[in-house]
Design an enzyme around this catalytic site. Structure first.
Site, mmCIF file in Angstrom:
data_model
loop_
_atom_site.group_PDB
_atom_site.id
_atom_site.type_symbol
_atom_site.label_atom_id
_atom_site.label_comp_id
_atom_site.label_asym_id
_atom_site.label_seq_id
_atom_site.Cartn_x
_atom_site.Cartn_y
_atom_site.Cartn_z
ATOM 1 N N CYS A 1 -19.179 29.171 -24.801
ATOM 2 C CA CYS A 1 -20.371 29.696 -24.582
ATOM 3 C C CYS A 1 -20.131 30.689 -23.555
ATOM 4 O O CYS A 1 -20.493 31.867 -23.654
ATOM 5 C CB CYS A 1 -21.661 28.943 -24.481
ATOM 6 S SG CYS A 1 -21.917 27.818 -26.118
ATOM 7 N N ARG B 1 -11.691 25.028 -25.746
ATOM 8 C CA ARG B 1 -11.577 26.492 -25.720
ATOM 9 C C ARG B 1 -12.064 27.037 -24.319
ATOM 10 O O ARG B 1 -12.952 26.615 -23.776
ATOM 11 C CB ARG B 1 -13.053 26.944 -26.663
ATOM 12 C CG ARG B 1 -12.306 26.622 -28.226
ATOM 13 C CD ARG B 1 -13.416 26.944 -29.107
ATOM 14 N NE ARG B 1 -14.673 26.081 -28.982
ATOM 15 C CZ ARG B 1 -15.708 25.950 -29.847
ATOM 16 N NH1 ARG B 1 -15.727 26.869 -30.832
ATOM 17 N NH2 ARG B 1 -16.592 25.250 -29.591
HETATM 18 C C1 UGA Z 1 -24.008 25.974 -22.014
HETATM 19 C C2 UGA Z 1 -25.320 25.873 -21.469
HETATM 20 O O1 UGA Z 1 -25.433 24.876 -20.506
HETATM 21 C C3 UGA Z 1 -26.375 25.393 -22.518
HETATM 22 O O2 UGA Z 1 -27.408 25.366 -22.040
HETATM 23 C C4 UGA Z 1 -26.052 26.367 -23.849
HETATM 24 O O3 UGA Z 1 -26.843 25.984 -24.938
HETATM 25 C C5 UGA Z 1 -24.639 26.548 -24.326
HETATM 26 O O4 UGA Z 1 -23.742 26.950 -23.126
HETATM 27 C C6 UGA Z 1 -24.759 27.394 -25.499
HETATM 28 O O5 UGA Z 1 -25.001 28.485 -25.162
HETATM 29 O O6 UGA Z 1 -24.168 26.832 -26.488
HETATM 30 P P1 UGA Z 1 -21.922 24.305 -22.236
HETATM 31 O O7 UGA Z 1 -21.163 25.312 -22.557
HETATM 32 O O8 UGA Z 1 -22.055 22.796 -23.340
HETATM 33 O O9 UGA Z 1 -23.367 24.775 -22.487
HETATM 34 O O10 UGA Z 1 -21.460 23.569 -20.837
HETATM 35 P P2 UGA Z 1 -22.136 23.603 -19.358
HETATM 36 O O11 UGA Z 1 -22.605 22.161 -19.096
HETATM 37 O O12 UGA Z 1 -23.085 24.676 -19.276
HETATM 38 O O13 UGA Z 1 -20.842 23.884 -18.661
HETATM 39 C C7 UGA Z 1 -20.157 25.125 -18.764
HETATM 40 C C8 UGA Z 1 -18.858 25.262 -17.855
HETATM 41 O O14 UGA Z 1 -19.524 25.405 -16.433
HETATM 42 C C9 UGA Z 1 -18.331 23.716 -17.742
HETATM 43 O O15 UGA Z 1 -16.842 24.381 -17.914
HETATM 44 C C10 UGA Z 1 -18.466 23.208 -16.619
HETATM 45 O O16 UGA Z 1 -17.335 22.217 -15.988
HETATM 46 C C11 UGA Z 1 -18.776 24.237 -15.654
HETATM 47 N N1 UGA Z 1 -19.642 23.956 -14.469
HETATM 48 C C12 UGA Z 1 -20.835 23.452 -14.854
HETATM 49 C C13 UGA Z 1 -19.361 23.887 -13.222
HETATM 50 O O17 UGA Z 1 -18.211 24.344 -12.904
HETATM 51 N N2 UGA Z 1 -20.145 23.484 -12.074
HETATM 52 C C14 UGA Z 1 -21.266 23.144 -12.436
HETATM 53 O O18 UGA Z 1 -22.057 22.882 -11.422
HETATM 54 C C15 UGA Z 1 -21.865 23.064 -13.737
#
Ligand code: UGA
Length: 430
Positions: A254, A321
């Site tokens: 995403c 991905r």
């Molecule tokens: C994200 C959004 O959080 C969701 O609200 C949204 O619905 C989704 O995309 C989408 O558009 O479908 P997601 O991709 O499942 O969800 O993952 P996240 O939990 O947001 O994490 C994204 C990335 O950021 C991961 O690689 C994670 O490791 C990283 N991350 C997250 C960090 O490096 N630091 C943080 O503090 C939080």
């Protein structure tokens, strides 16, 4: 996301048909097997099927004939230019238009640039001018997170609905009524606002992570601790602690595509949103910084074995991905290191994405004989590694903690040379 939507709506007592062109996927689903790892999802699918509310069909667009609402949940990947590729949206609209028999609400669930619903409506009504007054298009973006998608589906906090008519809003309220009874709030807006708000949320979250990763680079130079800085920032309710964990950066299906699509949409509309390009640049820098740490620790990478713990883009998923772990693996392999990876769920997906990566069946198999190990994804399992055993089986007791899962003082006490992320590190040339 389509599967989660289908299973959730079935659990809310709606009658749902899940349609996909992929016969293999539908075959698995009919046996109650989820085609990917997501905690709690198989149970939800099985319950939906045994209640009679949920079934799966291949290309059964005729399921549309009896439907009140149709969700379009197809992928909107990035084109080479960064723009969202909306071909699947158009194709599914054309296919379903053939089977419409009367009033229908077509719900755009996929993440799309503002203005897409208007296009969707155009396609549907050009195909079916006879139903022009009966076709409504609604934007209902999804906010669930991989790894906790089932929880997020049942406790969404907010449900965003962009629509044009009271009839459409009313149908959407009826659809989500059980969730609203349990405390979810429906935010009703116009369609373009809903579409744009989804991109705005994902881009903002990515920006927050890039901000903390830029701070990490600064803390490393200033001998400060970014986790403590993030705690201070997070104690201000105006900022909030969420999404301030420094690491190898954001990845997944995403954020990377949505950030680019949002930037491209902006450019097309005549606004240069260069902040978004900077957010992306800082994200790329996080991987470079990790490679530099491995090199600082090991000097030359030739003849060295590096263990990577965690290959998925985040914990509790087998999704690789645009995983930062694989980006790091590629760079290390390019510099001729031998890279061996371990992940509780994502090993096979990682291997098919990056065949040069060696896979280990357990943490300890990965660590055996490695000259250093890097924590790439913060799976809980890594927090309870037996550190004495790890130190004894490694060729060198060196750790690059890409997600700050370890306590630096404890690691040093246990005899490790410790490189954190945005924390004071032990340098190779002390
Ligand atoms: C994200 C959004 O959080 C969701 O609200 C949204 O619905 C989704 O995309 C989408 O558009 O479908 P997601 O991709 O499942 O969800 O993952 P996240 O939990 O947001 O994490 C994204 C990335 O950021 C991961 O690689 C994670 O490791 C990283 N991350 C997250 C960090 O490096 N630091 C943080 O503090 C939080």
């Amino acid at each position: 996301m389509g599967l989660l939507t289908a299973a959730t709506l079935a659990a809310l007592d709606h009658e749902v048909v899940g349609v996909d062109e992929d016969e293999e996927k539908i075959g698995l689903l009919r046996q109650g097997v989820s085609p990917f790892y997501e905690p709690g999802l198989p149970k939800l699918i099985q319950e939906g099927m045994s209640s009679g509310n949920l079934r799966f069909e291949v290309r059964a667009y005729d399921a549309v004939a009896d439907a009140e609402v149709v969700f379009i949940c197809v992928g909107t990947p990035a084109r080479v230019s960064g723009e969202a590729n909306l071909v699947a949206i158009e194709r599914s609209a054309r296919a379903l238009a053939q089977h419409l028999t009367g009033p229908i609400v077509v719900i755009e669930k996929s993440t799309v640039p503002a203005g897409t619903a208007q296009r969707l409506w155009q396609v549907l009504t050009l195909e079916r001018p006879d139903l022009a007054d009966d076709i409504e298009v609604v934007s209902n973006p999804e906010f669930l997170r991989e790894g906790q998608a089932v929880e997020d589906s049942f406790e969404p906090g907010r449900i965003l609905v962009g629509a044009r008519s009271e009839r459409a809003f009313e149908i959407m309220r009826r659809l989500y009524e059980p969730l609203v009874r349990d405390g979810a709030r429906i935010i009703e807006t116009d369609i373009r606002t809903a579409e744009l708000a989804k991109h705005a949320c994902n881009a903002y979250l990515a920006m927050k992570i890039s901000y903390v990763n830029a701070l990490a680079r600064l803390c490393e130079r200033a001998d400060a601790d970014v986790t403590a800085v993030a705690d201070v920032m997070g104690s201000d309710p105006r900022i909030g602690r969420a999404f301030l964990d420094a690491g190898l950066g954001w990845g997944g299906y995403c954020f990377p595509k949505d950030l680019q699509a949002f930037e491209r949409l902006s450019a097309r509309l005549g606004y240069d949103f260069r902040l978004l390009r900077e957010v992306e640049r800082i994200n790329d820098e996080a991987i470079v910084a990790a490679v530099e740490k491995v090199k600082d620790a090991l000097w030359n990478l030739e003849d060295k074995r590096v263990a990577l713990l965690g290959l998925s883009f985040k914990p509790k998923t087998d999704d690789v991905r645009l995983s930062p772990a694989l980006a790091l693996a590629r760079k290390l392999i390019d510099e001729e290191a031998t890279v061996v990876g371990y992940d509780p769920e994502a090993g096979p997906n990682a291997k098919s994405e990056l065949p040069d990566l060696q896979l280990a069946p357990s943490v300890y198999d990965a660590l055996e004989g490695a000259h250093c190990f890097v924590v790439c994804t913060d799976w809980d399992e890594f927090r309870s590694i037996d550190l004495d055993r790890a130190r004894d089986i490694l060729a060198h007791p060196i750790v690059v903690d890409g997600r700050n899962v370890f306590d630096p003082a404890e690691m040093r006490r246990k005899g490790f040379i410790y490189y954190g992320t945005g924390r004071p590190s032990d340098h190779g040339m002390r």
